[in-house]
Enzyme design. Structure first.
Site, PDB file in Angstrom:
ATOM      1  CG  ASP A 175       8.461  -8.891  31.863  1.00  6.39           C
ATOM      2  OD1 ASP A 175       7.782  -9.804  31.369  1.00  6.39           O
ATOM      3  OD2 ASP A 175       8.175  -7.683  31.739  1.00  6.39           O
ATOM      4  CG  ASP A 180       6.249  -7.267  25.936  1.00  3.22           C
ATOM      5  OD1 ASP A 180       6.830  -6.870  24.924  1.00  3.22           O
ATOM      6  OD2 ASP A 180       5.464  -8.231  25.937  1.00  3.22           O
ATOM      7  CG  ASP A 186       7.597  -3.742  33.057  1.00  4.90           C
ATOM      8  OD1 ASP A 186       7.686  -4.990  32.937  1.00  4.90           O
ATOM      9  OD2 ASP A 186       6.733  -3.064  32.465  1.00  4.90           O
TER      10      ASP A 186
END
Length: 329
Positions: free
Chosen positions: A15, A17, A213
């Protein structure tokens, strides 16, 4: 010597961001970690729910941050939703785009026709994050959907992590339409399967690990397609979110940042009322988790957290133990 975690996989899917960068700033260690993975021959891919930018824009951003990348390395939710729509709609179908030009370009690339005017009677609406979204455009999406247009969304992330903090994401814009139309869109991005399948297909990965995250997008998305995952603490979610995670939101591994792929995997030994990771043991007494020591370094506290989570996920109260782990967000 124990081998690095990444040795069990042929590809690392990241991922963006909150894992590789936070807005204009790189996450600490991301560039070095990705370079080290590539030196080991690991296939690296970048997967983003953000449909606002083209893959080339993502590549340009990565390169500016010192992370070499090609367009073939990037898969976006805009690409995934475009492929999904091309599979479900007749070629050339007219689609109202409630998103950026990057999203519109992906639809054009798969043979669909786009419009910005709901009065053109589109057969479908596709919605993606747009930092310049207006109320008039959201209204137009509502009008088209209420008149029978099929509704698609790139993703439904409620927030976006930035270097200044969390801000509303695509899901907030989607939710404002949902209130008026009272139906749910067909979603392509994480945690839904289309983006994950699109990524594996485009990158040709055989046994990938996904690094994220967010539990509700990255980790749930990986679990949904039987992919193992690494949760990192550099973005949206933290230890309290992990403690409250149900089985669909629990990662295979945890690490401070993506460089955990280059370290040995955490191993856990469990007993009837205890769990040990590294040199740290957590025990359950009267329904509550207690640590023999919380650890004095971030790595030791991550070991402690992994032991605590094993007991919390079995129903013990980990409130005090989690509070003692003051080096983990």
């Amino acid at each position: 010597m124990t081998s690095p975690l990444i040795d069990d996989y042929d590809a690392a899917l990241f991922d963006l961001d909150g894992v590789v960068y936070l807005g204009p700033q790189p996450v600490e260690g991301a560039s070095e970690g990705i370079a080290a993975l590539r030196e080991r021959g690991v296939h690296v891919g970048f997967v983003t729910n953000n449909a606002a930018r083209t893959p080339q824009h993502v590549v340009d951003h990565l390169v500016q941050l010192g992370i070499p990348a090609d367009v073939a390395d990037v898969v976006t939710s805009a690409q995934a939703v475009a492929r999904l729509m091309a599979d479900e709609l007749p070629e050339g179908s007219l689609v109202l785009v409630t998103g950026t030009a990057a999203l519109a370009a992906e639809l054009t690339a798969v043979g669909l026709t786009t419009t910005q005017n709901w009065r053109d009677e589109p057969v479908a609406v596709v919605q993606g994050y747009d930092p310049d979204m207006t109320q008039a455009r959201l209204d137009g999406a509502c009008f088209a959907i209420q008149r029978g247009a099929r509704w698609y969304a790139s993703n439904t992330d409620a927030t976006r992590p930035t270097d200044q903090g969390l801000v509303p994401g695509a899901g907030s814009q989607v939710a404002s339409v949902r209130v008026a139309v009272e139906i749910d869109p067909v979603v392509a991005g994480k945690p839904c399967a289309p983006l994950m399948h699109e990524t594996v297909t485009r990158l040709g990965a055989g046994r990938p690990i996904f690094v994220g995250d967010r539990l509700d997008t990255d980790i749930e998305g990986a679990n949904g397609v039987d992919m193992e995952s690494l949760f990192v603490f550099t973005g949206a979610h933290g230890k309290a979110d992990l403690a409250g995670a149900d089985v669909h939101h629990r990662p295979t591994h945890i690490g401070h940042d993506l460089r955990a792929l280059l370290a040995p995997a955490r191993t856990l030994t469990t007993g009837s009322d205890s769990a040990t990771c590294g040199h740290i043991t957590a025990r359950v007494t009267n329904g509550r988790v207690h640590l023999d020591q919380p650890g004095t370094t971030p790595d030791e506290q991550l070991d402690a957290l992994w032991a605590v989570l094993a007991l919390v996920w079995e129903g013990a109260d980990g409130t005090e133990a989690l509070a003692a782990l003051d080096l983990i967000p």
